[in-house]
Structures are given as structure tokens and as C-alpha cells.
Design a protein around this motif. Structure first.
Motif, PDB file in Angstrom:
ATOM      1  N   ALA A   6      41.204  38.522  48.119  1.00 60.29           N
ATOM      2  CA  ALA A   6      40.147  39.006  47.746  1.00 60.29           C
ATOM      3  C   ALA A   6      39.780  40.093  49.041  1.00 60.29           C
ATOM      4  CB  ALA A   6      39.144  38.716  47.663  1.00 60.29           C
ATOM      5  N   PHE A   7      39.493  41.604  49.295  1.00 56.64           N
ATOM      6  CA  PHE A   7      39.817  41.851  50.725  1.00 56.64           C
ATOM      7  C   PHE A   7      38.098  42.537  49.941  1.00 56.64           C
ATOM      8  CE2 PHE A   7      43.791  40.718  51.492  1.00 56.64           C
ATOM      9  CZ  PHE A   7      43.917  40.146  51.951  1.00 56.64           C
ATOM     10  N   THR A   8      36.927  43.418  51.263  1.00 52.66           N
ATOM     11  CA  THR A   8      36.348  44.028  50.888  1.00 52.66           C
ATOM     12  C   THR A   8      36.393  45.770  52.349  1.00 52.66           C
ATOM     13  OG1 THR A   8      34.804  42.594  50.923  1.00 52.66           O
ATOM     14  CG2 THR A   8      33.717  44.625  51.430  1.00 52.66           C
ATOM     15  N   TYR A   9      36.302  46.146  51.007  1.00 49.56           N
ATOM     16  CA  TYR A   9      36.704  48.155  51.949  1.00 49.56           C
ATOM     17  C   TYR A   9      35.792  48.557  52.177  1.00 49.56           C
ATOM     18  CZ  TYR A   9      41.387  47.405  50.163  1.00 49.56           C
ATOM     19  OH  TYR A   9      42.445  47.450  50.061  1.00 49.56           O
ATOM     20  N   ASN A  10      35.162  48.874  53.274  1.00 50.17           N
ATOM     21  CA  ASN A  10      33.718  49.964  53.251  1.00 50.17           C
ATOM     22  C   ASN A  10      33.696  51.102  54.205  1.00 50.17           C
ATOM     23  OD1 ASN A  10      31.640  47.695  53.418  1.00 50.17           O
ATOM     24  ND2 ASN A  10      33.203  46.902  54.498  1.00 50.17           N
TER      25      ASN A  10
END
Length: 261
Positions: free
Chosen positions: A152-156
Motif C-alpha cells: 500500500a502507498f499513499t499519494y498526495n
């Protein structure tokens, strides 16, 4: 020049400014309509031979798609829409932690067009909002997609929204998108001063495309569901971009996002 002809010309002119030229029916760059609204506007996607992905909302979407398929070739994909030479003189108005924002005006087809450009710091994604008296065009684009990572990865990044019946301006804000590549799902939360867009969707880990048709939108107190058309960019999905609209037959609101992990 009428609205439909103006925006067909404008969108195709921006593509040509990226390096495209006239081609025969065998060109490898292809555009397809994803959704047509009751007013003839709609959502379309373009995929180039080098893998560059563009998704956009425009007036007369069927005409834009038809014209784009006749004038673009694989070389267009080497320079995505937010890097178009047509916008090279637009000044920087904001330097954010995730992106550079440029605002200004250009003359296209003899008309003055207001331009908002977001260039993500990754260099792999960006968006353009064009607004004139005849209507608006909203594009999100970026580098070709390679392979999806595990985990899982978070993009901003930057999230924008505009009221389609008003036009002329867009609110800018921020978003956070968490992609669970193992389960092929994502969650999205985007906000501006007077709007929010939240919900979940699915990831096609083969094509790098994101979709959701049941996001929750609140804009200026107006609540509705919304649909998103997104895409991942880069050799290992380092960036993302996309467009969205509320789900009326002639959507009240539309927007876009671009960011990276």
C-alpha cells in the motif's frame, strides 16, 4: 466560432503544440469517449504509443475525440499536455510542497483563454484547466505506466474543482489517495475551501487505471455522488492523476487531481 468548433480546435491545437502532426488512419495514438453528458460534453481518454495517458473533460467530446484521432501521432506522447509549448509563457503563481502552480492567459482560436496548470514535483503527472467564454476543458495526464508495486502507498497532491454552469474559475486544494495494490482498491480524500470528495474505488493493476462511480461529493453545500477516471504514472506507479464529475446527467461539478507518492 461556435462553442463546439472552438473547443475541438483548442484541444487539438494544444496536442499539436506538444509535437504532434497529421497522420493517416494508421496512427498509433488513439482517443476514446468514456462518458457523454446530456449537453454533449463528456469524458475521454487518450493513450499514446509510448504509454502516455491523458484523460479529459471537454465540450463536444465526440467531436474532440474524432478530430484528435486524425491529427495526433506517437510523438505527442513524448510531451504530455501540461508541458505543452502553448503554455510555456504562463508564469508560476504558487510553489507548493507537492507541485508548481501556474496561472495566466493564452490566445487560442482568436479567443482569450484563462489557464491553470499544475505540475507535480515528480515530473510524472500534471493537469490543465482551460476556461473561456465558450466553456471549459479539463485535462489530467502523465508519464506512461509500467508495473504496479506490491503493498500500500499513499499519494498526495493538488485537487481542483469547478462549477460547470459558471466556469471561469476553479478552487484548488489537496488530496490524499491510498492505493492498496494487493487488493486492487484505493481510497480518496480531496478537499478545497468549500468542497470535499471522498470514497473508494478499484485499481486495474495491469493498465494502471483507477475507477470509481460512487464517490461522495459535497460542493458549496450541494451533496451528490461522483465518478472518477484516474491513472497511474511512471515505471512503478510513482504518480497519479485523473478527472471526476458529479453524477447528474449534465454534471454540476467537475474537477481533477495530480500527485505522487
Amino acid at each position: 466560432m461556435c462553442l463546439n468548433k472552438f473547443w475541438t480546435f483548442t484541444f487539438c491545437a494544444c496536442l499539436a503544440a506538444c509535437g504532434g502532426s497529421s497522420t493517416s488512419s494508421t496512427e498509433t495514438a488513439r482517443f476514446t469517449t468514456l462518458k457523454q453528458f446530456s449537453d454533449g460534453a463528456g469524458v475521454a481518454r487518450g493513450t499514446f504509443a509510448d504509454g502516455t495517458e491523458t484523460v479529459f473533460i471537454a465540450s463536444n467530446v465526440a467531436g474532440v475525440v474524432s478530430a484528435a484521432n486524425k491529427i495526433v501521432d506517437a510523438s505527442v506522447g513524448a510531451t504530455t499536455t501540461y508541458r505543452s509549448q502553448a503554455f510555456s509563457d504562463i508564469p508560476i503563481s504558487e510553489t507548493l510542497s507537492t507541485a508548481v502552480v501556474r496561472r495566466g492567459t493564452v490566445t487560442l482560436a482568436g479567443q482569450s483563454v484563462n489557464v491553470l496548470i499544475v505540475e507535480d514535483n515528480s515530473g510524472d503527472a500534471g493537469l490543465v484547466y482551460l476556461s473561456a467564454s465558450g466553456g471549459d476543458v479539463l485535462t489530467a495526464s502523465g508519464a506512461g505506466f509500467g508495473t504496479a508495486p506490491s503493498g500500500a502507498f499513499t499519494y498526495n497532491g493538488v485537487h481542483i474543482i469547478a462549477e460547470r454552469s459558471v466556469g471561469g474559475s476553479a478552487q484548488t486544494g489537496t488530496f490524499s489517495l491510498t492505493a492498496d495494490f494487493d487488493n486492487k482498491t484505493f481510497s480518496y480524500s480531496g478537499t478545497t475551501a468549500s468542497s470535499s470528495l471522498t470514497g473508494n474505488g478499484t485499481i486495474d493493476t495491469t493498465s494502471g487505471r483507477l475507477t470509481s462511480s460512487d464517490l461522495s461529493s459535497v460542493a458549496n453545500g450541494f451533496k451528490s455522488s461522483a465518478t472518477m477516471y484516474g491513472q497511474l504514472h511512471g515505471s512503478s506507479a510513482q504518480a497519479t492523476s485523473g478527472v471526476f464529475h458529479t453524477n447528474e446527467s449534465d454534471p454540476n461539478y467537475a474537477g481533477a487531481f495530480a500527485g505522487s507518492r
